[in-house]
Design an enzyme around this catalytic site. Structure first.
Site, PDB file in Angstrom:
ATOM      1  N   GLU A  30      47.963  30.427  19.967  1.00 40.88           N
ATOM      2  CA  GLU A  30      48.061  29.531  18.798  1.00 40.88           C
ATOM      3  C   GLU A  30      46.788  29.567  17.950  1.00 40.88           C
ATOM      4  O   GLU A  30      46.776  29.131  16.807  1.00 40.88           O
ATOM      5  CB  GLU A  30      48.274  28.079  19.240  1.00 40.88           C
ATOM      6  N   ASP A  81      34.595  40.898  39.732  1.00 41.81           N
ATOM      7  CA  ASP A  81      36.019  40.574  39.628  1.00 41.81           C
ATOM      8  C   ASP A  81      36.836  41.627  40.378  1.00 41.81           C
ATOM      9  O   ASP A  81      36.758  42.823  40.057  1.00 41.81           O
ATOM     10  CB  ASP A  81      36.473  40.544  38.155  1.00 41.81           C
ATOM     11  N   ASN A 115      29.854  37.315  38.480  1.00 42.60           N
ATOM     12  CA  ASN A 115      30.804  37.614  39.559  1.00 42.60           C
ATOM     13  C   ASN A 115      31.200  39.071  39.547  1.00 42.60           C
ATOM     14  O   ASN A 115      31.158  39.730  38.503  1.00 42.60           O
ATOM     15  CB  ASN A 115      32.125  36.839  39.367  1.00 42.60           C
ATOM     16  N   GLY A 160      40.319  43.939  31.886  1.00 45.49           N
ATOM     17  CA  GLY A 160      38.997  43.496  32.349  1.00 45.49           C
ATOM     18  C   GLY A 160      38.398  42.518  31.366  1.00 45.49           C
ATOM     19  O   GLY A 160      38.699  42.559  30.164  1.00 45.49           O
ATOM     20  N   ASP A 208      35.594  33.591  27.109  1.00 49.10           N
ATOM     21  CA  ASP A 208      34.171  33.953  27.168  1.00 49.10           C
ATOM     22  C   ASP A 208      33.754  34.711  25.902  1.00 49.10           C
ATOM     23  O   ASP A 208      32.670  34.492  25.364  1.00 49.10           O
ATOM     24  CB  ASP A 208      33.897  34.811  28.413  1.00 49.10           C
ATOM     25  N   ASP A 245      45.135  42.100  28.749  1.00 48.67           N
ATOM     26  CA  ASP A 245      44.523  41.251  29.779  1.00 48.67           C
ATOM     27  C   ASP A 245      43.796  40.090  29.099  1.00 48.67           C
ATOM     28  O   ASP A 245      42.879  40.312  28.305  1.00 48.67           O
ATOM     29  CB  ASP A 245      43.541  42.114  30.597  1.00 48.67           C
ATOM     30  N   ALA A 284      39.322  41.282  22.261  1.00 40.22           N
ATOM     31  CA  ALA A 284      38.949  41.460  23.670  1.00 40.22           C
ATOM     32  C   ALA A 284      40.165  41.579  24.592  1.00 40.22           C
ATOM     33  O   ALA A 284      40.088  42.266  25.615  1.00 40.22           O
ATOM     34  CB  ALA A 284      38.072  40.293  24.119  1.00 40.22           C
ATOM     35  N   LYS A 286      31.884  33.900  34.172  1.00 42.91           N
ATOM     36  CA  LYS A 286      31.886  33.392  32.797  1.00 42.91           C
ATOM     37  C   LYS A 286      30.537  33.579  32.110  1.00 42.91           C
ATOM     38  O   LYS A 286      30.463  33.915  30.932  1.00 42.91           O
ATOM     39  CB  LYS A 286      32.307  31.925  32.784  1.00 42.91           C
TER      40      LYS A 286
HETATM   41  O1  RIB Z   1      36.509  33.668  32.374  1.00 46.81           O
HETATM   42  C1  RIB Z   1      36.872  34.787  33.134  1.00 46.81           C
HETATM   43  C2  RIB Z   1      36.026  34.855  34.375  1.00 46.81           C
HETATM   44  O2  RIB Z   1      36.334  33.770  35.200  1.00 46.81           O
HETATM   45  C3  RIB Z   1      36.263  36.102  35.211  1.00 46.81           C
HETATM   46  O3  RIB Z   1      35.478  37.191  34.826  1.00 46.81           O
HETATM   47  C4  RIB Z   1      36.007  35.612  36.617  1.00 46.81           C
HETATM   48  O4  RIB Z   1      34.817  36.092  37.151  1.00 46.81           O
HETATM   49  C5  RIB Z   1      35.986  34.082  36.523  1.00 46.81           C
HETATM   50  O5  RIB Z   1      34.749  33.603  36.719  1.00 46.81           O
END
Ligand code: RIB
Length: 308
Positions: free
Chosen positions: A224, A13, A11, A287, A252, A246, A282, A40
Site C-alpha cells: 500500500e 540469515d 545476523n 535476500g 530496513d 523477497d 530492494a 536489521k
Molecule cells: O528485517 C529483516 C531482518 O530481520 C533479516 O535480515 C533477519 O536477520 C531479521 O533480523
C-alpha cells in the site's frame, strides 16, 4: 559526505526457500538453502551506504565463522565496522527465514546481539557525536536502544527508531526519537489499540501524532505504501509496483533511505517517496541486502515532487 551511525543487530540469515510454511508437527522438503547476511542493523547500514553515505555500525558478533563473514562483507560494502565487537563468549546472531513465493516467516536467535551493551555505546560516544543521524531498531537490548537515543539527542544528532521486532515503547524512549517507523502490526503495539481497517489506522495515527508531537510518525504499509501526518491529515505515498522476489529487508531499506532523505533535507513527502522507492527496488531480489539500490538506481525511478 553525510555521516550515519547504526546501532543494531547483525545476523547470518539462513534462508530456506519453501513452497509453503509447514504446519505444526509437519516435516517439509525445502527447495533451496542460502546463507545471506542480514540483521536489521546491518541491513539498514548497507541500505544507507549504497546511497552514498558514510556509515559506521555499532553492534556485536560472535568470534566465529558467521561473525567473520559478516564483518568482511560490511567492510567490502565500505562500512566502518571498527565499533562492531567480536565477542568469544557468545555466537553470532542467526535468523532462520522460511521464504515462500509470496511471504516469509522468521525466527531470530539473538546470540551476540544481546551483548550490544550501554558500555559499547560509551566506548563509541565520539562516533555518535560526530554523526548527522543515528538509526536503531529493537533486535538489541532495549536499555541500549534507550541509551543510544539519549546520547544522540543530547549531542544534537537526529534519531530514527525502527520499532522492529514489535515492542511497546515508553514515553521516556520516545522523548529522544525524531522519527519512528513502525509497520502496521508494530504500530498496533505502539499505540496499544486494535486496528481492524485503514480507517482505524488513520484515525489512530492522527491521535498518536497529536500526543507525541516531537516524534514524526511514518507507518510502512507494505504494497500500500507508507503514510505520515501533515496538518492533521494522513498522507499516503503509494508503493511502486514491482515483481516481488523477497520482501525480507524491505523495511530496513526504507529506514536506511529515510536517513538519507532526512540528512539531505528533502521535504517530508520526498523523504517518504524516496525511501519507498528504495524499498520497492530492494524486494526484486532474493535476500535482505542483495537488491538494495544505489543512489543512481533510486534517482532513476523516483519522482521527486517540487510542490512541497
Ligand atoms: O528485517 C529483516 C531482518 O530481520 C533479516 O535480515 C533477519 O536477520 C531479521 O533480523
Amino acid at each position: 559526505m553525510k555521516r550515519i551511525v547504526v546501532v543494531g543487530s547483525l545476523n547470518m540469515d539462513l534462508v530456506m526457500e519453501v513452497k509453503r510454511i509447514p504446519k505444526i508437527g509437519e516435516t517439509l522438503k525445502g527447495e533451496r538453502m542460502n546463507y545471506l547476511i542480514g540483521g536489521k542493523g546491518s541491513n539498514q547500514a548497507v541500505a544507507a551506504r549504497r546511497l552514498g553515505n558514510e556509515v559506521a555500525m555499532i553492534g556485536c558478533v560472535g568470534k566465529d565463522t558467521f561473525g567473520d563473514k559478516i564483518l568482511k562483507h560490511l567492510k567490502e560494502e565500505g562500512i566502518n565496522v571498527s565499533s562492531v565487537k567480536s565477542d568469544d563468549a557468545t555466537f553470532t546472531g542467526i535468523a532462520t527465514i522460511l521464504k515462500t513465493e509470496v511471504d516469509n516467516s522468521i525466527v531470530v536467535i539473538p546470540g551476540a546481539n544481546d551483548f550490544c551493551s550501554r558500555e559499547l555505546i560509551d566506548e563509541n560516544i565520539e562516533l555518535i557525536k560526530s554523526a548527522d543521524i543515528l538509526i536503531t531498531q529493537l533486535e538489541i537490548p532495549m536499555e541500549t536502544v534507550e541509551y543510544a537515543l539519549k546520547v544522540a539527542k543530547e549531542n544534537g544528532v537526529k534519531t530514527i527508531l525502527n520499532p522492529a521486532p514489535a515492542r511497546e515503547i515508553s514515553d521516556e524512549v520516545l522523548e529522544n526519537v525524531d522519527f519512528i517507523t513502525p509497520n502496521e502490526t508494530e504500530f498496533e503495539i505502539i499505540c496499544r489499540k486494535n486496528i481492524k481497517d485503514s480507517e482505524t489506522l488513520e484515525k489512530e495515527m492522527v491521535n498518536w501524532q497529536n500526543k507525541y508531537r516531537s516524534t514524526r510518525l511514518i507507518v510502512t504499509r507494505g504494497k500500500e505504501g507508507s503514510s505520515y501526518i501533515e496538518d492533521n491529515l494522513v498522507k499516503t505515498v503509494k508503493a511502486m509496483s514491482v515483481k516481488v522476489t523477497d520482501t525480507t529487508g524491505a523495511g530496513d531499506t526504507f529506514n536506511g533511505a529515510l536517513a538519507h532523505g532526512i540528512i539531505n533535507n528533502y521535504s517530508m513527502g520526498n523523504i517518504v517517496r524516496f525511501a519507498g522507492t528504495a524499498a520497492s527496488l530492494a524486494v526484486t531480489k532474493l535476500g535482505a541486502q542483495t537488491g538494495m539500490p544505489t543512489l543512481d538506481e533510486v534517482n532513476h525511478v523516483y519522482t521527486k515532487s517540487e510542490m512541497e
